[in-house]
Scaffold this motif. Structure first.
Motif, PDB file in Angstrom:
ATOM      1  N   UNK A   1       0.855  -1.182   0.000  1.00 26.78           N
ATOM      2  CA  UNK A   1       0.000   0.000   0.000  1.00 26.78           C
ATOM      3  C   UNK A   1       0.889   1.228   0.000  1.00 26.78           C
ATOM      4  N   UNK A   2       0.567   2.187  -0.864  1.00 27.33           N
ATOM      5  CA  UNK A   2       1.348   3.419  -0.946  1.00 27.33           C
ATOM      6  C   UNK A   2       0.413   4.605  -1.107  1.00 27.33           C
ATOM      7  N   UNK A   3       0.905   5.768  -0.761  1.00 24.68           N
ATOM      8  CA  UNK A   3       0.159   7.009  -0.955  1.00 24.68           C
ATOM      9  C   UNK A   3       1.164   8.145  -1.010  1.00 24.68           C
ATOM     10  N   UNK A   4       0.749   9.238  -1.619  1.00 25.39           N
ATOM     11  CA  UNK A   4       1.634  10.391  -1.686  1.00 25.39           C
ATOM     12  C   UNK A   4       1.002  11.522  -2.468  1.00 25.39           C
ATOM     13  N   UNK A   5       1.757  12.572  -2.582  1.00 23.01           N
ATOM     14  CA  UNK A   5       1.281  13.747  -3.306  1.00 23.01           C
ATOM     15  C   UNK A   5       1.648  13.620  -4.776  1.00 23.01           C
ATOM     16  N   UNK A   6       0.792  14.167  -5.622  1.00 27.28           N
ATOM     17  CA  UNK A   6       1.075  14.342  -7.035  1.00 27.28           C
ATOM     18  C   UNK A   6       0.802  15.814  -7.346  1.00 27.28           C
ATOM     19  N   UNK A   7       1.150  16.230  -8.541  1.00 25.57           N
ATOM     20  CA  UNK A   7       1.086  17.650  -8.889  1.00 25.57           C
ATOM     21  C   UNK A   7      -0.254  18.310  -8.551  1.00 25.57           C
TER      22      UNK A   7
ATOM     23  N   UNK B   1      -2.847  16.871  -6.714  1.00 25.27           N
ATOM     24  CA  UNK B   1      -3.586  16.259  -5.616  1.00 25.27           C
ATOM     25  C   UNK B   1      -2.779  15.183  -4.921  1.00 25.27           C
ATOM     26  N   UNK B   2      -3.362  13.985  -4.837  1.00 28.14           N
ATOM     27  CA  UNK B   2      -2.695  12.890  -4.141  1.00 28.14           C
ATOM     28  C   UNK B   2      -3.150  11.557  -4.708  1.00 28.14           C
ATOM     29  N   UNK B   3      -2.408  10.486  -4.366  1.00 23.99           N
ATOM     30  CA  UNK B   3      -2.745   9.159  -4.868  1.00 23.99           C
ATOM     31  C   UNK B   3      -2.721   8.134  -3.737  1.00 23.99           C
ATOM     32  N   UNK B   4      -3.401   7.038  -3.996  1.00 19.90           N
ATOM     33  CA  UNK B   4      -3.360   5.855  -3.138  1.00 19.90           C
ATOM     34  C   UNK B   4      -3.231   4.670  -4.075  1.00 19.90           C
ATOM     35  N   UNK B   5      -2.321   3.749  -3.780  1.00 19.53           N
ATOM     36  CA  UNK B   5      -2.164   2.591  -4.659  1.00 19.53           C
ATOM     37  C   UNK B   5      -2.010   1.307  -3.860  1.00 19.53           C
TER      38      UNK B   5
END
Length: 167
Positions: free
Chosen positions: A84-90, A92-96
Motif C-alpha cells: 500500500x502506498x500514498x503520496x502527493x502528485x502535482x 492532488x494525491x494518490x493511493x495505490x
C-alpha cells in the motif's frame, strides 16, 4: 452480493453525497484488519502510507475503496506481497495497492471496472467474488472527482492506483 448491488445502484443513480472531512489517510487505511489474513496466506503486507498524511475525502466512502482494493489484492495473491502506498502528485494525491499475484491479461483490463465483469471467472468462482467491487471503486472515485487505473503483467502482479484532486 445484495449489499454490493444496492451500493452500486445508489452510486449510479447519483443518490450518494460526499461528506468531506480532512482526515489522516493512515488512520483510514488500517492494515491491521488484513494482517491476519495476509499472514495466513504467507503474504507480506507492506504499509507505505505515510504517517500524518492529511487528505480531504469522505472517510466512509474512501474506506470502501480501501477495503475493495486491499481485499482483492490479498484474495488473488497466493505468494509474495501486497504493498500500500500514498503520496502527493502535482494536482492532488494518490493511493495505490500493488501485489505479486497472477496478473491480469492486457485484453481484460479495459473491462475490469465494468459491472459483474470478472477477468478470470474460474479463479473468481474459486476465490469468491461478485464482479462488483471494482465497479464500486470506480464509482466512488468518480464521486470524489478522481481517477482509477491499473497496470498489470501476467505472472508479475497488478497495481491499482487512485488519484484524487486536492480539495
Amino acid at each position: 452480493v445484495v449489499e454490493d448491488v444496492l451500493t452500486l445502484s445508489r452510486l449510479e443513480r447519483k443518490k450518494q453525497r460526499l461528506v468531506l472531512e480532512k482526515v489522516d489517510l493512515h488512520s483510514i487505511c488500517d492494515v491491521t484488519a488484513y494482517s491476519g489474513l495476509a499472514e495466513e496466506k504467507g503474504l507480506v503486507l507492506v504499509d507505505n502510507v505515510p504517517k500524518k498524511f492529511s487528505v480531504v475525502v469522505d472517510p466512509e466512502k474512501f474506506r470502501q475503496i480501501f477495503v475493495n482494493l486491499v481485499g482483492n489484492a490479498i484474495k488473488y495473491t497466493d505468494k509474495g506481497r501486497v504493498v500500500l502506498s500514498a503520496g502527493k502528485v502535482k494536482k492532488g494525491w494518490f493511493f495505490s495497492v500493488s501485489d505479486t499475484g497472477p496478473g491480469i491479461p492486457k485484453d481484460k483490463i479495459p473491462k475490469l471496472f465494468d459491472k459483474f465483469y470478472q477477468a478470470d471467472s474460474h479463479l473468481t468462482r474459486e476465490k469468491g467474488g461478485t464482479g462488483l467491487g471494482l465497479s464500486i471503486v470506480k464509482e466512488l472515485v468518480k464521486l470524489h472527482k478522481g481517477s482509477v487505473s491499473v497496470e498489470s503483467s501476467l505472472g508479475h502482479g497488478s497495481a491499482f492506483r487512485v488519484e484524487f484532486p486536492k480539495l
